[in-house]
Design an enzyme around this catalytic site. Sequence first.
Site, PDB file in Angstrom:
ATOM      1  N   VAL A 158       4.640  -5.719   2.909  1.00  0.00           N
ATOM      2  CA  VAL A 158       4.689  -6.517   3.287  1.00  0.00           C
ATOM      3  C   VAL A 158       4.096  -8.307   2.794  1.00  0.00           C
ATOM      4  CG1 VAL A 158       2.840  -8.261   5.800  1.00  0.00           C
ATOM      5  CG2 VAL A 158       2.370  -5.885   5.556  1.00  0.00           C
ATOM      6  N   ASP A 190      -8.393   2.314  11.584  1.00  0.00           N
ATOM      7  CA  ASP A 190      -8.615   2.034  10.468  1.00  0.00           C
ATOM      8  C   ASP A 190      -8.736   0.901  10.367  1.00  0.00           C
ATOM      9  OD1 ASP A 190      -8.216   2.656   7.617  1.00  0.00           O
ATOM     10  OD2 ASP A 190      -5.942   1.336   7.271  1.00  0.00           O
ATOM     11  N   GLY A 210       0.486  -1.339  -0.244  1.00  0.00           N
ATOM     12  CA  GLY A 210       0.654   0.394   0.335  1.00  0.00           C
ATOM     13  C   GLY A 210       0.780   1.512   0.111  1.00  0.00           C
TER      14      GLY A 210
END
Length: 241
Positions: free
Chosen positions: A36, A151, A31
């Site tokens: 990751v 989030d 992102g």
Amino acid sequence: MLNSGCLKDEPTQGKVALETRYRLGALIGSGGFGAVYTGTWLSDSLPVAIKHVAKDRILQFHHMNGTLIPLEVHLLKKVSSPSCQGVVRLLDWFEQPDSYFIVMERPLVSQDLFDVITDQGPLPEKVAAGYFQQVVEAVRHCHLCGVLHRDIKDENILVDLLHGDLKLIDFGSGALLRDTLYTDFDDCRHLIEWCLSLTPEKRPSLEQILAHPWILTFLEPSGRKVQQPTTHKGGTSLRTE
């Protein structure tokens, strides 16, 4: 069982040190703030997740023992606890000249909730209620630790497909919990609320959106020139379908 003794106050320097303890695997996702990867703890072959974040993408740092560390690392250290299974645990972290590696636990067979719903369809109400309870308990743990996630969404909820347990992940947008107002995203919130005005005539035109402070804040540093038109009532409205 995960070894809690791996949590460190000071970072281990460099990617070489990372590769002496972990094997980096496939990309899980990426992102605006990092990527990751899957990974394996070499000492016992346990699965881990390894997040790589460039320093110039980190918005907030925290002072710890006279050293600046990413706020995300500090928040993960605060919420990591063997007694709470609903929040991903920080295992280790490494600093490079231009980036950080953050090592976290990873269930052997897992999928984020967005992908679970995409693959399996709507959740049965009993399953949804159980998942919701787990999320609320995880959030309560974070608040008791003085951490606000900010989030919470299906992409940031990891489902252990073998046991049905959930883990709250990705504290990159998190903050320390406080009683005062959070103003970090005020410009963004204003634009979203403006676009979602119930009365179509009160919604911004496309030209007004392009001239909004939130848009200009992120476009100007990149060198992209945005013409700021004169506001007028005859602009094209952004309407919901």
